[in-house]
Design a protein around this motif. Sequence first.
Motif, PDB file in Angstrom:
ATOM      1  N   MET A   1      98.187  76.048  39.888  1.00 24.61           N
ATOM      2  CA  MET A   1      97.086  75.167  40.017  1.00 24.61           C
ATOM      3  C   MET A   1      96.516  74.689  38.717  1.00 24.61           C
ATOM      4  O   MET A   1      95.752  75.586  37.976  1.00 24.61           O
ATOM      5  CB  MET A   1      96.187  75.255  41.261  1.00 24.61           C
ATOM      6  CG  MET A   1      95.143  74.032  41.687  1.00 24.61           C
ATOM      7  SD  MET A   1      94.401  74.244  43.042  1.00 24.61           S
ATOM      8  CE  MET A   1      94.952  72.884  44.111  1.00 24.61           C
ATOM      9  N   VAL A   3      93.118  72.316  36.911  1.00 20.02           N
ATOM     10  CA  VAL A   3      91.566  71.954  37.153  1.00 20.02           C
ATOM     11  C   VAL A   3      91.721  70.628  37.742  1.00 20.02           C
ATOM     12  O   VAL A   3      90.814  70.102  38.625  1.00 20.02           O
ATOM     13  CB  VAL A   3      90.792  72.202  36.088  1.00 20.02           C
ATOM     14  CG1 VAL A   3      91.013  71.115  35.018  1.00 20.02           C
ATOM     15  CG2 VAL A   3      89.242  72.325  36.472  1.00 20.02           C
ATOM     16  N   GLN A   5      93.492  69.072  39.745  1.00 19.22           N
ATOM     17  CA  GLN A   5      94.290  69.238  41.090  1.00 19.22           C
ATOM     18  C   GLN A   5      93.091  69.487  41.750  1.00 19.22           C
ATOM     19  O   GLN A   5      93.176  69.497  43.057  1.00 19.22           O
ATOM     20  CB  GLN A   5      95.310  69.986  41.193  1.00 19.22           C
ATOM     21  CG  GLN A   5      96.499  69.583  40.294  1.00 19.22           C
ATOM     22  CD  GLN A   5      97.656  70.372  40.200  1.00 19.22           C
ATOM     23  OE1 GLN A   5      97.538  71.796  40.098  1.00 19.22           O
ATOM     24  NE2 GLN A   5      98.899  69.966  40.780  1.00 19.22           N
ATOM     25  N   CYS A   6      92.083  70.112  41.510  1.00 15.85           N
ATOM     26  CA  CYS A   6      90.909  70.652  42.408  1.00 15.85           C
ATOM     27  C   CYS A   6      89.782  69.584  42.727  1.00 15.85           C
ATOM     28  O   CYS A   6      89.689  68.423  42.036  1.00 15.85           O
ATOM     29  CB  CYS A   6      90.298  71.807  41.576  1.00 15.85           C
ATOM     30  SG  CYS A   6      91.509  73.163  41.435  1.00 15.85           S
ATOM     31  N   ILE A  10      84.572  71.963  42.147  1.00 18.84           N
ATOM     32  CA  ILE A  10      85.260  72.865  41.178  1.00 18.84           C
ATOM     33  C   ILE A  10      85.485  72.269  39.771  1.00 18.84           C
ATOM     34  O   ILE A  10      85.058  73.041  38.858  1.00 18.84           O
ATOM     35  CB  ILE A  10      86.556  73.124  41.617  1.00 18.84           C
ATOM     36  CG1 ILE A  10      86.477  74.188  42.898  1.00 18.84           C
ATOM     37  CG2 ILE A  10      87.374  73.942  40.596  1.00 18.84           C
ATOM     38  CD1 ILE A  10      87.738  74.832  43.583  1.00 18.84           C
ATOM     39  N   ARG A  11      85.619  71.121  39.712  1.00 19.93           N
ATOM     40  CA  ARG A  11      85.845  70.400  38.290  1.00 19.93           C
ATOM     41  C   ARG A  11      84.412  70.275  37.663  1.00 19.93           C
ATOM     42  O   ARG A  11      84.481  70.731  36.303  1.00 19.93           O
ATOM     43  CB  ARG A  11      86.463  69.057  38.586  1.00 19.93           C
ATOM     44  CG  ARG A  11      87.768  68.783  38.749  1.00 19.93           C
ATOM     45  CD  ARG A  11      88.594  67.747  38.595  1.00 19.93           C
ATOM     46  NE  ARG A  11      87.833  66.538  39.067  1.00 19.93           N
ATOM     47  CZ  ARG A  11      87.954  66.028  40.405  1.00 19.93           C
ATOM     48  NH1 ARG A  11      88.752  66.513  41.453  1.00 19.93           N
ATOM     49  NH2 ARG A  11      87.205  65.020  40.638  1.00 19.93           N
TER      50      ARG A  11
END
Length: 72
Positions: A1, A3, A5-6, A10-11
């Motif tokens: 995965m 970053v 896609q988060c 989280i980013r």
Amino acid sequence: MQVYQCGELIRATYAQIGSGDQGYIPAAIACAIKTFNDIAENTSLPLEVRERAAFAAANLLISDHEDNNGLS
């Protein structure tokens, strides 16, 4: 995965770590397992959330990936 896609939280945290505003933890696998364990053991959370955390932690523990800095 990757970053990108988060989710946003989280980013944003990723950007803070990358910029030095947030601390970097070299033993990332151990950190993740400890966090998942805390979630799995928190009886105030819904069982579905706790089970997802337990599943993620168990998969990390059984995987062949290890932190290589001796802190795990």
